[in-house]
Design a protein around this motif. Sequence first.
Motif, PDB file in Angstrom:
ATOM      1  N   THR A 120       0.829  -1.210   0.000  1.00  0.00           N
ATOM      2  CA  THR A 120       0.000   0.000   0.000  1.00  0.00           C
ATOM      3  C   THR A 120       0.863   1.259   0.000  1.00  0.00           C
ATOM      4  OG1 THR A 120      -1.690  -1.188   1.261  1.00  0.00           O
ATOM      5  CG2 THR A 120      -1.873   1.202   1.159  1.00  0.00           C
ATOM      6  N   TRP A 156       2.627   2.009  -3.405  1.00  0.00           N
ATOM      7  CA  TRP A 156       1.866   2.651  -4.477  1.00  0.00           C
ATOM      8  C   TRP A 156       1.514   4.092  -4.147  1.00  0.00           C
ATOM      9  CZ3 TRP A 156       1.979   1.029  -9.195  1.00  0.00           C
ATOM     10  CH2 TRP A 156       2.236  -0.322  -9.443  1.00  0.00           C
ATOM     11  N   TRP A 157       1.329   4.411  -2.872  1.00  0.00           N
ATOM     12  CA  TRP A 157       1.118   5.814  -2.501  1.00  0.00           C
ATOM     13  C   TRP A 157       2.363   6.637  -2.826  1.00  0.00           C
ATOM     14  CZ3 TRP A 157      -3.088   8.389  -2.039  1.00  0.00           C
ATOM     15  CH2 TRP A 157      -4.252   7.817  -1.514  1.00  0.00           C
ATOM     16  N   ILE A 199      -8.467   6.037   1.789  1.00  0.00           N
ATOM     17  CA  ILE A 199      -7.665   6.257   2.992  1.00  0.00           C
ATOM     18  C   ILE A 199      -8.036   5.232   4.063  1.00  0.00           C
ATOM     19  CG2 ILE A 199      -7.237   7.851   4.905  1.00  0.00           C
ATOM     20  CD1 ILE A 199      -7.531  10.147   2.916  1.00  0.00           C
ATOM     21  N   SER A 209      -6.465   2.021   3.236  1.00  0.00           N
ATOM     22  CA  SER A 209      -5.001   2.011   3.227  1.00  0.00           C
ATOM     23  C   SER A 209      -4.375   2.050   4.616  1.00  0.00           C
ATOM     24  CB  SER A 209      -4.482   3.207   2.415  1.00  0.00           C
ATOM     25  OG  SER A 209      -4.974   3.186   1.095  1.00  0.00           O
ATOM     26  N   ILE A 264      -6.059   3.102  -5.551  1.00  0.00           N
ATOM     27  CA  ILE A 264      -4.994   4.055  -5.227  1.00  0.00           C
ATOM     28  C   ILE A 264      -4.381   4.615  -6.510  1.00  0.00           C
ATOM     29  CG2 ILE A 264      -2.733   4.328  -4.135  1.00  0.00           C
ATOM     30  CD1 ILE A 264      -3.520   2.134  -2.176  1.00  0.00           C
ATOM     31  N   GLY A 311      -4.715   8.411  -7.839  1.00  0.00           N
ATOM     32  CA  GLY A 311      -3.481   9.194  -7.896  1.00  0.00           C
ATOM     33  C   GLY A 311      -3.393  10.047  -9.147  1.00  0.00           C
TER      34      GLY A 311
END
Length: 430
Positions: free
Chosen positions: A175, A178-179, A254, A257, A301, A305
């Motif tokens: 997680t 990827w953020w 969120i 995640s 995500i 993004g």
Amino acid sequence: MDKIQDIFAVDKFKNKKQLLTKTLIVFALLFIPTITYLVILSINPSLKHYFDNISVVKDNFGKNVISNEFVMYFFAWGSFSFLVVGTIMTSFLILVLKSKTKDLYKLSYIILIAFFAVSSIVLSAISEHSYTKFYNLFEFLAQGKVSSNIKEISDMSNFFSEMYGDKKYKWSSDTLLWWLTILKIIVVILCFNIWLKNNNQKSLLSNDVVSRNLNQSKVKDFLNKFSLTSRKNILFWLIIGTSLVFVAPLVYIINMSLHGTQMNTMLNWTFIVSDLYKPMSGESIATVSNSSYFAIKILPIIVSGFLIANILISSVAYIQNWKSSRRTFAIEFYILLLEIMLVLIVIAYSAHEAQRITNLWNTNAIGINNEALSNTYLQSVYGNFKAGNTIPEPWVSGLKYISQTVISLSFLATIYTILGVKFKKINENK
């Protein structure tokens, strides 16, 4: 040709050395984690042992802890290669900008450099995602608490336990990975957009500025900024409308995640922990649930993004009064619409699957080995999970979920229809 070039409104490449320096700094910052990661791949003895015994892993564990050696190494070195090519191209940047080549070709050269930077980030993320699968199994077996009758698994557990002390080489959770990837892409895209834009602070579309009486009241002047009489003001409401629709999906992502939330914990135990305990339970819950971990948790995500990046670019364009053509504005309009629609579709699928998995747990259609439930390591890393207890709804469900989706789509259709009509009228009046 002019319309394509206008998308970036280059200021005749006046600050060549400054552009070169900034671009080199971007590549230097990207090189640091890429080289570090490649070193880890090269010196990690546990990774080599893992792939030497990959057949054992495939026979006894689920797909969410099975790494692909080709994907891991090919994309890692591909990422490095793209950075090298981008850096080499950057070193010739001033020569290209000083040449008598058409501005469109110069602009294309800079865009190609940015493409290599973004592509490098994406390729590295794909490789690192595969590495996280390896690390999940490595760290699990390294605890030495797996009671397996399979000799090969016991041997791997012993080897990993020896390496775990000073040679564990942890990278990042899937997680967080990827953020961070999305954050890097946003920064690179924003930087290149800002550097390529005209620094002159004229209005976004000077032809759209309505002449005003300098003596008009401040209140009227303020209200005119938010009317739909210019494409700049339409852009403002486009940003506001898209952001409002995006609030609910963002809260959902969120919530999914953050470590320790009920939804994050449930997904971790459904897909990762169940695959770790496949040799003890005889099957993977992921197979029973027939869902994709990547589509449920990671894909939201990624698509969000890119939407965030576009909203930020549009916001900077509004604040700094970037100039652009009607064609450019239309492209931005439709890209935002497609992105927010894609986000809503992906979130709808993710929420539906999360709800379905919750129902499977609550009806005891799926379960997990008791040894896993008593494993303190799993509880700390993947969340405190209590099978047998009723799992609360991961998100709004049933009629509430349908109502939220209908409201979002209705608001989206209304705001984009109004802005689209106003935009068309402004064009027709020109």
